[in-house]
Write a protein that holds these residues in place. Sequence first.
Motif, PDB file in Angstrom:
ATOM      1  N   ARG A 126       0.712  -1.190   0.009  1.00  0.00           N
ATOM      2  CA  ARG A 126      -0.131  -0.150  -0.060  1.00  0.00           C
ATOM      3  C   ARG A 126       0.867   1.140   0.046  1.00  0.00           C
ATOM      4  O   ARG A 126       0.548   2.184  -0.692  1.00  0.00           O
ATOM      5  N   ALA A 127       1.811   1.285   0.733  1.00  0.00           N
ATOM      6  CA  ALA A 127       2.810   2.484   0.877  1.00  0.00           C
ATOM      7  C   ALA A 127       3.371   2.431  -0.556  1.00  0.00           C
ATOM      8  O   ALA A 127       3.862   3.788  -1.033  1.00  0.00           O
ATOM      9  N   ALA A 128       3.549   1.615  -1.312  1.00  0.00           N
ATOM     10  CA  ALA A 128       4.254   1.587  -2.741  1.00  0.00           C
ATOM     11  C   ALA A 128       3.131   1.915  -3.666  1.00  0.00           C
ATOM     12  O   ALA A 128       3.576   2.043  -5.115  1.00  0.00           O
ATOM     13  N   GLY A 129       2.015   2.135  -3.126  1.00  0.00           N
ATOM     14  CA  GLY A 129       1.258   2.558  -4.117  1.00  0.00           C
ATOM     15  C   GLY A 129       0.239   1.402  -4.866  1.00  0.00           C
ATOM     16  O   GLY A 129      -0.482   1.852  -5.805  1.00  0.00           O
ATOM     17  N   ILE A 130       0.478   0.245  -4.571  1.00  0.00           N
ATOM     18  CA  ILE A 130      -0.136  -0.807  -4.952  1.00  0.00           C
ATOM     19  C   ILE A 130      -1.435  -1.136  -4.156  1.00  0.00           C
ATOM     20  O   ILE A 130      -1.567  -1.461  -3.104  1.00  0.00           O
ATOM     21  N   GLU A 131      -2.600  -1.097  -5.073  1.00  0.00           N
ATOM     22  CA  GLU A 131      -3.928  -1.204  -4.461  1.00  0.00           C
ATOM     23  C   GLU A 131      -4.717  -2.480  -4.359  1.00  0.00           C
ATOM     24  O   GLU A 131      -5.165  -2.831  -3.465  1.00  0.00           O
ATOM     25  N   THR A 132      -4.309  -3.349  -5.474  1.00  0.00           N
ATOM     26  CA  THR A 132      -4.791  -4.837  -5.616  1.00  0.00           C
ATOM     27  C   THR A 132      -3.594  -5.697  -5.956  1.00  0.00           C
ATOM     28  O   THR A 132      -2.518  -5.170  -6.685  1.00  0.00           O
ATOM     29  N   VAL A 133      -3.973  -6.941  -5.845  1.00  0.00           N
ATOM     30  CA  VAL A 133      -3.059  -7.992  -6.196  1.00  0.00           C
ATOM     31  C   VAL A 133      -3.988  -9.407  -6.687  1.00  0.00           C
ATOM     32  O   VAL A 133      -4.964  -9.229  -6.168  1.00  0.00           O
ATOM     33  N   VAL A 134      -3.292  -9.670  -7.491  1.00  0.00           N
ATOM     34  CA  VAL A 134      -3.744 -11.481  -7.953  1.00  0.00           C
ATOM     35  C   VAL A 134      -3.559 -12.313  -6.860  1.00  0.00           C
ATOM     36  O   VAL A 134      -2.410 -12.517  -6.637  1.00  0.00           O
ATOM     37  N   ALA A 135      -4.481 -12.906  -6.246  1.00  0.00           N
ATOM     38  CA  ALA A 135      -4.096 -13.880  -5.246  1.00  0.00           C
ATOM     39  C   ALA A 135      -5.133 -14.843  -4.957  1.00  0.00           C
ATOM     40  O   ALA A 135      -6.152 -15.088  -5.674  1.00  0.00           O
ATOM     41  N   ALA A 136      -4.687 -16.104  -4.326  1.00  0.00           N
ATOM     42  CA  ALA A 136      -5.522 -17.129  -4.084  1.00  0.00           C
ATOM     43  C   ALA A 136      -5.657 -17.478  -2.701  1.00  0.00           C
ATOM     44  O   ALA A 136      -4.873 -16.901  -1.838  1.00  0.00           O
ATOM     45  N   ARG A 137      -6.876 -17.785  -2.186  1.00  0.00           N
ATOM     46  CA  ARG A 137      -7.100 -17.970  -0.917  1.00  0.00           C
ATOM     47  C   ARG A 137      -7.717 -19.431  -0.738  1.00  0.00           C
ATOM     48  O   ARG A 137      -8.905 -19.689  -1.366  1.00  0.00           O
ATOM     49  N   LEU A 138      -7.355 -20.409   0.160  1.00  0.00           N
ATOM     50  CA  LEU A 138      -7.731 -21.656   0.283  1.00  0.00           C
ATOM     51  C   LEU A 138      -9.181 -21.552   1.236  1.00  0.00           C
ATOM     52  O   LEU A 138      -9.152 -20.723   2.245  1.00  0.00           O
ATOM     53  N   ASP A 139      -9.928 -22.420   0.885  1.00  0.00           N
ATOM     54  CA  ASP A 139     -11.301 -22.492   1.324  1.00  0.00           C
ATOM     55  C   ASP A 139     -11.139 -23.508   2.612  1.00  0.00           C
ATOM     56  O   ASP A 139      -9.978 -24.073   2.809  1.00  0.00           O
ATOM     57  N   HIS A 140     -12.028 -23.450   3.575  1.00  0.00           N
ATOM     58  CA  HIS A 140     -12.063 -24.509   4.785  1.00  0.00           C
ATOM     59  C   HIS A 140     -11.835 -25.921   4.203  1.00  0.00           C
ATOM     60  O   HIS A 140     -12.958 -26.302   3.173  1.00  0.00           O
ATOM     61  N   GLY A 141     -11.092 -26.686   4.394  1.00  0.00           N
ATOM     62  CA  GLY A 141     -10.959 -28.179   3.775  1.00  0.00           C
ATOM     63  C   GLY A 141     -10.385 -28.459   2.705  1.00  0.00           C
ATOM     64  O   GLY A 141      -9.904 -29.550   2.286  1.00  0.00           O
TER      65      GLY A 141
END
Length: 347
Positions: free
Chosen positions: A42-57
């Motif tokens: 955020r400090a470097a001006g990056i507002e979004t990223v492409v990322a993955a988030r594991l679901d439960h299980g």
Amino acid sequence: MKFGVIPVGEAIGAIAAHSVRAESVALRKGQPISAELASALRAAGIETVVAARLDHGDVSEDAAAGGLAVTLAGMGVRVEPPFTGRSNLFAERPGILLVDSRTVDGINAIDEAITVATLPTFKPVVEGEMIGTVKIIPYGIESRLLGQAIGVAHSGRPLEIAPYRLRRVGAISTLTPGFKIGIVEKTLRVFGERLAPAGAGLVAASACAHATDDLREELLSRIDEVELLVVFGASAIADRRDVIPAAIEAAGGRIEHFGMPVDPGNLLLVGELRGKPVLGAPGCARSPKENGFDWVLTRLLAGLPVTRRDITAMGVGGLLMETVSRGQPRAGGAPDETTDPDEEDER
């Protein structure tokens, strides 16, 4: 698993799908995004990223790859710790790789997220050689899918290394008038080099006339001192009633199969005498280049049976490289005039 563009402030705990570099911030692909990294982005001006988030299980890529690889590994196979969703399998000893294609195909058919690749079954391998790899494509998969894959692996045959077992090998060379002794010497030297990777050795080597009765006596005099016997004929085997098969049967043995759908190697004969394998070598066995003789010899050295059904199943992939010395025989036309007249049909 969720995947897509998310605000940096909501990305804590997610896994970066792509590398990001901005000012003093370096976010690596596959790296978990910590609170400190999110703040720096955020400090470097990056507002979004492409990322993955594991679901439960869900199961992470490394845990899934490692778990499946361990399940696939059988005797003589070592599994390395997973990294970036990949777990590699290695041979712990020299021998012949045994792969159940139905097991591998069954796992690969479950879901595109799960992949297994191996070397071909029956391939001779050395200690430390990579024989297979499990790769999980996304950053995580449903535990249900992993369970299915492990179930298929458990129900099938694991990857195994069949160790070489036969050590004492004999060779008989048949001779015709004018046959060059130098060819016999070269053949035995090449044969010894073939045996060395399996830890086997040539413990008996003899010669006799290319005649049924002479070869019969030589077979009977050698068979008890070896575990496997190979006959290198001065003339290629042309028929089941030819000298070499006739001599094996006259000695009380039997012919399992003559001929094979591997070229070079077509004129191989597989027989048995007093419970021990006897091979009638094709002419190409005099060459160090890979041919059908190698495919059968290595299996037998590992104590694996080679039946008629095994041989007739070798056709797919059985068209091997031409050798310059063979004069491109599949192309037809007149024989190469430079060919040594003493060199027999190398099939």
